[in-house]
Design an enzyme around this catalytic site. Structure first.
Site, PDB file in Angstrom:
ATOM      1  N   ILE A  19       4.889   3.727 -47.985  1.00  0.00           N
ATOM      2  CA  ILE A  19       3.580   3.881 -48.619  1.00  0.00           C
ATOM      3  C   ILE A  19       3.206   5.349 -48.769  1.00  0.00           C
ATOM      4  O   ILE A  19       2.658   5.779 -49.779  1.00  0.00           O
ATOM      5  CB  ILE A  19       2.511   3.143 -47.792  1.00  0.00           C
ATOM      6  CG1 ILE A  19       2.830   1.648 -47.730  1.00  0.00           C
ATOM      7  CG2 ILE A  19       1.123   3.371 -48.379  1.00  0.00           C
ATOM      8  CD1 ILE A  19       1.897   0.874 -46.809  1.00  0.00           C
ATOM      9  N   GLY A  23       2.089  14.909 -41.866  1.00  0.00           N
ATOM     10  CA  GLY A  23       2.632  15.751 -40.804  1.00  0.00           C
ATOM     11  C   GLY A  23       3.040  14.985 -39.570  1.00  0.00           C
ATOM     12  O   GLY A  23       3.938  15.395 -38.836  1.00  0.00           O
ATOM     13  N   MET A  24       2.380  13.840 -39.309  1.00  0.00           N
ATOM     14  CA  MET A  24       2.669  13.088 -38.089  1.00  0.00           C
ATOM     15  C   MET A  24       3.637  11.935 -38.316  1.00  0.00           C
ATOM     16  O   MET A  24       4.031  11.291 -37.345  1.00  0.00           O
ATOM     17  CB  MET A  24       1.363  12.548 -37.493  1.00  0.00           C
ATOM     18  CG  MET A  24       0.468  13.614 -36.891  1.00  0.00           C
ATOM     19  SD  MET A  24       1.227  14.439 -35.480  1.00  0.00           S
ATOM     20  CE  MET A  24       1.229  13.099 -34.298  1.00  0.00           C
ATOM     21  N   GLY A  25       4.023  11.640 -39.553  1.00  0.00           N
ATOM     22  CA  GLY A  25       4.972  10.562 -39.741  1.00  0.00           C
ATOM     23  C   GLY A  25       4.886   9.921 -41.105  1.00  0.00           C
ATOM     24  O   GLY A  25       4.238  10.433 -42.028  1.00  0.00           O
ATOM     25  N   VAL A  27       4.191   6.204 -43.245  1.00  0.00           N
ATOM     26  CA  VAL A  27       3.579   4.879 -43.193  1.00  0.00           C
ATOM     27  C   VAL A  27       4.356   3.943 -44.113  1.00  0.00           C
ATOM     28  O   VAL A  27       4.595   4.257 -45.279  1.00  0.00           O
ATOM     29  CB  VAL A  27       2.096   4.927 -43.600  1.00  0.00           C
ATOM     30  CG1 VAL A  27       1.491   3.521 -43.562  1.00  0.00           C
ATOM     31  CG2 VAL A  27       1.317   5.862 -42.692  1.00  0.00           C
ATOM     32  N   LYS A  42       3.266   2.673 -38.879  1.00  0.00           N
ATOM     33  CA  LYS A  42       3.340   4.137 -38.886  1.00  0.00           C
ATOM     34  C   LYS A  42       4.548   4.583 -38.070  1.00  0.00           C
ATOM     35  O   LYS A  42       4.601   4.382 -36.856  1.00  0.00           O
ATOM     36  CB  LYS A  42       2.061   4.741 -38.319  1.00  0.00           C
ATOM     37  CG  LYS A  42       2.023   6.268 -38.438  1.00  0.00           C
ATOM     38  CD  LYS A  42       0.645   6.814 -38.118  1.00  0.00           C
ATOM     39  CE  LYS A  42       0.587   8.318 -38.371  1.00  0.00           C
ATOM     40  NZ  LYS A  42      -0.763   8.862 -38.113  1.00  0.00           N
ATOM     41  N   ASP A 139     -11.017  14.011 -38.022  1.00  0.00           N
ATOM     42  CA  ASP A 139     -10.222  14.213 -39.240  1.00  0.00           C
ATOM     43  C   ASP A 139     -10.760  13.331 -40.368  1.00  0.00           C
ATOM     44  O   ASP A 139      -9.997  12.655 -41.065  1.00  0.00           O
ATOM     45  CB  ASP A 139      -8.746  13.915 -38.970  1.00  0.00           C
ATOM     46  CG  ASP A 139      -7.822  14.552 -40.015  1.00  0.00           C
ATOM     47  OD1 ASP A 139      -8.263  15.503 -40.693  1.00  0.00           O
ATOM     48  OD2 ASP A 139      -6.687  14.082 -40.173  1.00  0.00           O
TER      49      ASP A 139
END
Length: 552
Positions: A19, A23-25, A27, A42, A139
């Protein structure tokens, strides 16, 4: 589809389509083969070697995202279904929102004020639910606002959320978040309370009605300067939303409207009602905060100078039961000092030096004053008791009672903590090179116990306690009482704080100890205020304090 398409995660989630990524992964859309439904998964992306401190912080940040999001029960917050460990990393399984993000929608043009207000109303509802659980999102931005089917609006990505009572999982000097939506108090190193989320919502609303962000500039330096010192241009297309947006973008967090006031104003615009009466920027009246009821058999903080100390057989110092703290002037919380942001060259220069090492796309890593316990010195919201020093002596073993208490050796900290048997050690961080060390225990996510240790004390015990008091003041109206004491011959300070987050009272009891070789220990118990759980929490604090062993 990448090579991971079709992979089975956790024995039941089949990855089908990517999808998006950040920066963190990444999805993924996936199929839950057990119950035959589509979900979002995720996939974590962590930097460096698993043994590196940066890798460990990212790992804990992912765990924190799942824990934070799962605690927020609101239709406007994404629902977490599961967390599975794959390849030693936590993969977060959540509901699949079919639609697009507000960021994608705004690429096609601005929205009318009524639709912007409808979206903002759902977001502030999710934020209220998060704040009530002690969670600050940190955020809030259009990319994290998903517009689903049937008009549903969902706030997602709690990956950098700050959970009240938890130390920052980022190092001092790091930012996490999208720069142009970060509140000025975070930029200047003062941490993030609920008011920071209101600022970010204000930027989102401005972007929604105007079609562009009010603080985005052509360079990183100018964007930082705009957030810290520039007033945004008056919104031209906001209509009845204009006054609310201006108030939300006030530099001083104490002057911003709270979530209830924002929700009332947004509902009025969305429904076409007259604007609610009253000044949305009026500061809260600290006198409305409930008085701090003392518990029988626990330490009464804020004892009058002439009040005798009664030492119970197993409870340490306890003030005389007939004493009434509410009559003592130190028991009344003074009005909070309004903090006016100051732009100095060092702030921008320091942020640029930091950003030079961690800037990735539109994200930075997060400066959080909680990593150092807040700013130095006592906050204006903290009332210091004038009691004479008392002595707290640890018992040789855990206290007796109906619960079974067990010893929890913390060898790296050179300490032994005694807790009821059902308490589980669910988080740890720090080592000799990454101070402080910390161990956190809970049994039901209601009462939390932590032991923190520094090899080199950052300050005196009283200063450290007051720094913590400043941190709680950032969440809302607060009242802190401090008592100088000793622990096994060491300098120590007892602190008792209650703070109000969106109408939810939390009590924090702390014992800060400074050893003769300049180590520091902090025993802390967090609990809800005004409930049966508060009684349990104060009993746990008392027993843990009595049973704590340093250098056993």
């Amino acid at each position: 589809m990448s090579e991971d398409g079709g992979r089975l995660i956790g024995g039941r989630y089949r990855l089908t389509e990517r999808i998006g990524s950040g920066g963190m992964g990444t999805v993924w859309k996936a199929r839950d083969e057990l119950v035959e439904r589509d979900v979002a998964v995720k996939e974590p992306r962590l930097p460096g070697d698993p043994r590196d401190a940066a890798h460990q912080r990212a790992y804990h940040r992912l765990q924190r995202e799942a824990r934070a999001a799962a605690r927020v029960d609101h239709p406007g917050a994404v629902a977490i279904h599961d967390v599975v460990v794959e390849d030693g990393l936590p993969w977060i399984v959540m509901e699949l929102i079919r639609g697009e993000s507000l960021h994608e929608v705004l690429q096609r043009g601005a929205l009318p004020p009524t639709e912007s207000a409808r979206i903002g109303l759902a977001v502030v509802g999710a934020l209220k639910a998060a704040h009530a659980k002690g969670i600050v999102h940190r955020d809030v931005k259009p990319a994290n606002v998903l517009l689903g089917q049937h008009g549903r609006v969902v706030l997602t990505d709690f990956g950098i959320a700050h959970i009240q009572g938890e130390e920052s999982l980022t190092m001092s000097g790091e930012f996490v978040g999208s720069l142009e939506f970060i509140a000025p108090e975070r930029m200047s190193g003062r941490g993030a309370g609920p008011a920071a989320d209101m600022w970010s919502l204000g930027v989102c609303l401005y972007a929604a009605v105007e079609g562009w962000s009010p603080f985005r500039r052509t360079t990183l330096e100018s964007t930082l300067a705009a957030i810290l010192s520039a007033e945004p241009p008056e919104p031209q297309h906001a209509g009845p939303l204009g006054p609310l947006i201006v108030r939300l973008l006030t530099k001083d967090p104490d002057q911003r409207p709270d979530a209830d006031e924002v929700a009332a104003a947004l509902e009025a615009v969305a429904e076409g009602w007259p604007a609610p009466r009253g000044d949305l920027t009026a500061p809260q009246d600290a006198s409305l905060l409930q008085e701090f009821a003392d518990d029988s058999g626990t330490v009464r903080f804020g004892r009058r100078p002439d009040e005798p100390v009664v030492v119970g057989p197993a409870s340490g110092p306890v003030s005389a039961p007939e004493a009434d703290n509410s009559a003592h002037p130190d028991a009344v919380p003074p009005k909070r000092r309004r903090r006016t942001p100051r732009l100095v060259a060092g702030t921008v220069a320091g942020a640029l030096l930091i950003a030079g090492g961690v800037w990735l796309g539109t994200s930075l890593t997060d400066v959080d004053s909680d990593a150092a316990g807040g700013t130095a010195g006592g906050g204006a919201a903290s009332g210091s008791s004038k009691s004479s020093p008392a002595t707290t002596t640890p018992g040789p073993k855990a206290p007796s009672g109906t619960e079974v208490w067990t010893a929890r050796p913390e060898k790296d900290m050179r300490a032994v903590l005694h807790l009821p048997r059902q308490y589980v050690r669910f988080h740890e961080q720090g080592d000799a090179d990454d101070q402080p060390r910390m161990a956190i225990f809970d049994n039901d996510e209601v009462i939390q116990v932590r032991l923190t240790q520094w090899d080199k004390a950052p300050s005196s015990s009283m200063v450290r306690a007051k720094e913590q008091g400043d941190t709680w003041a950032g969440y809302g109206e607060s009242k802190s009482l401090y008592t100088p004491t000793t622990f096994d011959g060491y300098e120590a300070t007892l602190a008792d704080t209650t703070y109000d987050t969106e109408g939810t009272l939390t009590r924090v009891m702390e014992l800060v100890i400074l050893t003769r070789d300049s180590r520091m220990y902090e025993l802390r118990v967090d609990m809800p205020k005004g409930t049966a759980d508060e009684k349990r929490g104060t009993a746990v604090f008392k027993g843990a304090r009595e049973g704590l062993e340093i250098d056993p």
